[in-house]
Design a protein around this motif. Structure first.
Motif, PDB file in Angstrom:
ATOM      1  N   GLN A   1       0.827  -1.210   0.000  1.00  0.00           N
ATOM      2  CA  GLN A   1       0.000   0.000   0.000  1.00  0.00           C
ATOM      3  C   GLN A   1       0.864   1.264   0.000  1.00  0.00           C
ATOM      4  OE1 GLN A   1      -2.414  -1.003   3.417  1.00  0.00           O
ATOM      5  NE2 GLN A   1      -4.172  -1.486   2.118  1.00  0.00           N
ATOM      6  N   LYS A   2       1.955   1.243   0.740  1.00  0.00           N
ATOM      7  CA  LYS A   2       2.867   2.395   0.763  1.00  0.00           C
ATOM      8  C   LYS A   2       3.486   2.605  -0.619  1.00  0.00           C
ATOM      9  CE  LYS A   2       6.940   4.246   3.035  1.00  0.00           C
ATOM     10  NZ  LYS A   2       8.044   3.993   3.947  1.00  0.00           N
ATOM     11  N   TRP A   3       3.951   1.524  -1.228  1.00  0.00           N
ATOM     12  CA  TRP A   3       4.515   1.619  -2.575  1.00  0.00           C
ATOM     13  C   TRP A   3       3.485   2.165  -3.556  1.00  0.00           C
ATOM     14  CZ3 TRP A   3       2.461  -0.962  -6.769  1.00  0.00           C
ATOM     15  CH2 TRP A   3       3.141  -0.802  -7.972  1.00  0.00           C
ATOM     16  N   TYR A   4       2.264   1.646  -3.483  1.00  0.00           N
ATOM     17  CA  TYR A   4       1.191   2.048  -4.385  1.00  0.00           C
ATOM     18  C   TYR A   4       0.910   3.541  -4.256  1.00  0.00           C
ATOM     19  CZ  TYR A   4      -3.510   1.734  -6.550  1.00  0.00           C
ATOM     20  OH  TYR A   4      -4.605   1.882  -7.347  1.00  0.00           O
ATOM     21  N   LYS A   5       0.771   4.021  -3.032  1.00  0.00           N
ATOM     22  CA  LYS A   5       0.474   5.433  -2.791  1.00  0.00           C
ATOM     23  C   LYS A   5       1.609   6.319  -3.315  1.00  0.00           C
ATOM     24  CE  LYS A   5      -0.478   8.752   0.870  1.00  0.00           C
ATOM     25  NZ  LYS A   5      -0.554   8.988   2.301  1.00  0.00           N
ATOM     26  N   ASN A   6       2.848   5.959  -3.010  1.00  0.00           N
ATOM     27  CA  ASN A   6       3.994   6.763  -3.437  1.00  0.00           C
ATOM     28  C   ASN A   6       4.166   6.755  -4.954  1.00  0.00           C
ATOM     29  OD1 ASN A   6       4.517   7.361  -0.773  1.00  0.00           O
ATOM     30  ND2 ASN A   6       6.081   5.791  -0.544  1.00  0.00           N
ATOM     31  N   THR A   7       3.961   5.611  -5.566  1.00  0.00           N
ATOM     32  CA  THR A   7       4.101   5.499  -7.018  1.00  0.00           C
ATOM     33  C   THR A   7       2.965   6.224  -7.726  1.00  0.00           C
ATOM     34  OG1 THR A   7       5.205   3.378  -6.747  1.00  0.00           O
ATOM     35  CG2 THR A   7       4.355   3.870  -8.940  1.00  0.00           C
ATOM     36  N   LEU A   8       1.780   6.123  -7.176  1.00  0.00           N
ATOM     37  CA  LEU A   8       0.604   6.748  -7.774  1.00  0.00           C
ATOM     38  C   LEU A   8       0.745   8.262  -7.851  1.00  0.00           C
ATOM     39  CD1 LEU A   8      -2.024   5.652  -8.928  1.00  0.00           C
ATOM     40  CD2 LEU A   8      -3.076   6.046  -6.711  1.00  0.00           C
ATOM     41  N   ILE A   9       1.173   8.911  -6.779  1.00  0.00           N
ATOM     42  CA  ILE A   9       1.306  10.360  -6.816  1.00  0.00           C
ATOM     43  C   ILE A   9       2.376  10.765  -7.819  1.00  0.00           C
ATOM     44  CG2 ILE A   9       2.849  10.526  -4.809  1.00  0.00           C
ATOM     45  CD1 ILE A   9       0.252  13.156  -5.969  1.00  0.00           C
ATOM     46  N   LEU A  10       3.443  10.019  -7.924  1.00  0.00           N
ATOM     47  CA  LEU A  10       4.477  10.338  -8.926  1.00  0.00           C
ATOM     48  C   LEU A  10       3.921  10.222 -10.340  1.00  0.00           C
ATOM     49  CD1 LEU A  10       7.618   8.582  -7.405  1.00  0.00           C
ATOM     50  CD2 LEU A  10       7.143  11.042  -7.522  1.00  0.00           C
ATOM     51  N   MET A  11       3.132   9.198 -10.598  1.00  0.00           N
ATOM     52  CA  MET A  11       2.531   9.027 -11.917  1.00  0.00           C
ATOM     53  C   MET A  11       1.562  10.169 -12.209  1.00  0.00           C
ATOM     54  SD  MET A  11       0.346   5.891 -13.529  1.00  0.00           S
ATOM     55  CE  MET A  11      -1.086   6.177 -12.503  1.00  0.00           C
ATOM     56  N   HIS A  12       0.726  10.529 -11.229  1.00  0.00           N
ATOM     57  CA  HIS A  12      -0.230  11.615 -11.442  1.00  0.00           C
ATOM     58  C   HIS A  12       0.481  12.952 -11.633  1.00  0.00           C
ATOM     59  CE1 HIS A  12      -3.590   9.040  -9.466  1.00  0.00           C
ATOM     60  NE2 HIS A  12      -3.374   8.721 -10.709  1.00  0.00           N
ATOM     61  N   GLN A  13       1.546  13.189 -10.889  1.00  0.00           N
ATOM     62  CA  GLN A  13       2.331  14.407 -11.082  1.00  0.00           C
ATOM     63  C   GLN A  13       2.911  14.449 -12.491  1.00  0.00           C
ATOM     64  OE1 GLN A  13       5.147  14.108  -7.866  1.00  0.00           O
ATOM     65  NE2 GLN A  13       3.862  15.274  -6.463  1.00  0.00           N
ATOM     66  N   HIS A  14       3.415  13.326 -12.958  1.00  0.00           N
ATOM     67  CA  HIS A  14       3.994  13.262 -14.301  1.00  0.00           C
ATOM     68  C   HIS A  14       2.939  13.547 -15.365  1.00  0.00           C
ATOM     69  CE1 HIS A  14       6.593  12.033 -17.582  1.00  0.00           C
ATOM     70  NE2 HIS A  14       5.605  11.277 -18.018  1.00  0.00           N
ATOM     71  N   ILE A  15       1.788  12.903 -15.246  1.00  0.00           N
ATOM     72  CA  ILE A  15       0.708  13.110 -16.221  1.00  0.00           C
ATOM     73  C   ILE A  15       0.276  14.568 -16.231  1.00  0.00           C
ATOM     74  CG2 ILE A  15      -1.720  12.602 -16.709  1.00  0.00           C
ATOM     75  CD1 ILE A  15      -1.126   9.722 -15.622  1.00  0.00           C
ATOM     76  N   LEU A  16       0.034  15.139 -15.055  1.00  0.00           N
ATOM     77  CA  LEU A  16      -0.491  16.507 -14.970  1.00  0.00           C
ATOM     78  C   LEU A  16       0.556  17.565 -15.307  1.00  0.00           C
ATOM     79  CD1 LEU A  16      -2.740  15.984 -11.834  1.00  0.00           C
ATOM     80  CD2 LEU A  16      -3.532  16.520 -14.162  1.00  0.00           C
ATOM     81  N   SER A  17       1.836  17.227 -15.216  1.00  0.00           N
ATOM     82  CA  SER A  17       2.896  18.175 -15.539  1.00  0.00           C
ATOM     83  C   SER A  17       3.136  18.300 -17.045  1.00  0.00           C
ATOM     84  CB  SER A  17       4.218  17.754 -14.874  1.00  0.00           C
ATOM     85  OG  SER A  17       4.099  17.837 -13.474  1.00  0.00           O
ATOM     86  N   ASN A  18       2.605  17.363 -17.801  1.00  0.00           N
ATOM     87  CA  ASN A  18       2.854  17.330 -19.238  1.00  0.00           C
ATOM     88  C   ASN A  18       1.577  17.588 -20.032  1.00  0.00           C
ATOM     89  OD1 ASN A  18       5.807  16.492 -19.548  1.00  0.00           O
ATOM     90  ND2 ASN A  18       5.041  15.067 -17.994  1.00  0.00           N
ATOM     91  N   ASN A  19       1.725  17.607 -21.365  1.00  0.00           N
ATOM     92  CA  ASN A  19       0.568  17.819 -22.241  1.00  0.00           C
ATOM     93  C   ASN A  19      -0.495  16.779 -21.988  1.00  0.00           C
ATOM     94  OD1 ASN A  19       1.395  20.090 -23.660  1.00  0.00           O
ATOM     95  ND2 ASN A  19       2.553  18.887 -25.141  1.00  0.00           N
ATOM     96  N   PRO A  20      -1.738  17.151 -22.000  1.00  0.00           N
ATOM     97  CA  PRO A  20      -2.288  18.459 -22.343  1.00  0.00           C
ATOM     98  C   PRO A  20      -2.542  19.355 -21.130  1.00  0.00           C
ATOM     99  CG  PRO A  20      -4.089  16.918 -22.214  1.00  0.00           C
ATOM    100  CD  PRO A  20      -2.821  16.153 -21.886  1.00  0.00           C
ATOM    101  N   TYR A  21      -2.178  18.912 -19.918  1.00  0.00           N
ATOM    102  CA  TYR A  21      -2.491  19.676 -18.702  1.00  0.00           C
ATOM    103  C   TYR A  21      -1.463  20.762 -18.406  1.00  0.00           C
ATOM    104  CZ  TYR A  21      -5.462  15.585 -18.266  1.00  0.00           C
ATOM    105  OH  TYR A  21      -6.358  14.585 -18.524  1.00  0.00           O
ATOM    106  N   ASN A  22      -0.172  20.416 -18.507  1.00  0.00           N
ATOM    107  CA  ASN A  22       0.925  21.362 -18.309  1.00  0.00           C
ATOM    108  C   ASN A  22       0.872  22.126 -16.987  1.00  0.00           C
ATOM    109  OD1 ASN A  22       2.168  20.795 -20.864  1.00  0.00           O
ATOM    110  ND2 ASN A  22       0.477  21.922 -21.796  1.00  0.00           N
ATOM    111  N   LEU A  23       0.707  21.392 -15.896  1.00  0.00           N
ATOM    112  CA  LEU A  23       0.688  22.026 -14.573  1.00  0.00           C
ATOM    113  C   LEU A  23       2.074  21.991 -13.932  1.00  0.00           C
ATOM    114  CD1 LEU A  23      -2.688  20.644 -13.225  1.00  0.00           C
ATOM    115  CD2 LEU A  23      -2.213  22.906 -14.118  1.00  0.00           C
TER     116      LEU A  23
END
Length: 159
Positions: A137-159
């Protein structure tokens, strides 16, 4: 509007993921929503549960709507109202159950507002050994936020 939707069955971590994303986007820099209302605390309470919230913020120069829960019709209807009140919002970050009537209602009533929609599907973490479950669960939570940060930091969101 560009939608980023965290999807999954009940108790897969949708609300936790939304809280983590909201905390990341505000990261101590943003303390109020666009209406001047103080932001909620994006941490679990003493029982380990997260409180539901709905905020509109400006982050990275973009107006973003973030409701922590859109798992039922009342919350989905609140999101529709918030979208109507903020037609200049560029991004909606929310959640949706993966099956049944809630999903059908979401797709029928919210999907039309999306010029782009990307879903991040979540799954349940199960382990027979409780020690391994906690680590997973710890791995999942930590990996998930990194993936979401990556997605939202790039196109088409660019945050």
């Amino acid at each position: 509007m560009k939608f980023f939707v965290i999807s999954g069955a009940p108790n897969t971590g949708k609300t936790t993921a939304i809280n983590n994303v909201a905390e990341w986007l505000t990261s101590g820099v943003i303390t109020t929503d666009i209406y001047g209302k103080l932001l909620p605390i994006f941490l679990p309470n003493t029982k380990g549960k997260y409180s539901d919230f709905s905020i509109v913020i400006i982050s990275h120069g973009k107006k973003i709507i973030i409701p922590s829960a859109t798992d039922d019709r009342p919350w989905m209807n609140k999101l529709i109202e918030k979208i109507k009140q903020n037609p200049d919002a560029e991004i909606v970050i929310t959640s949706c159950r993966d099956i049944d009537l809630e999903r059908e209602y979401f797709l029928t009533n919210l999907r039309p507002y999306a010029s782009f929609l990307l879903e991040s599907p979540l799954g349940k973490i199960t382990r027979k050994n409780k020690e391994r479950l906690v680590a997973a669960q710890k791995w999942y939570k930590n990996t998930l936020i990194l993936m979401h940060q990556h997605i939202l930091s790039n196109n088409p969101y660019n945050l």
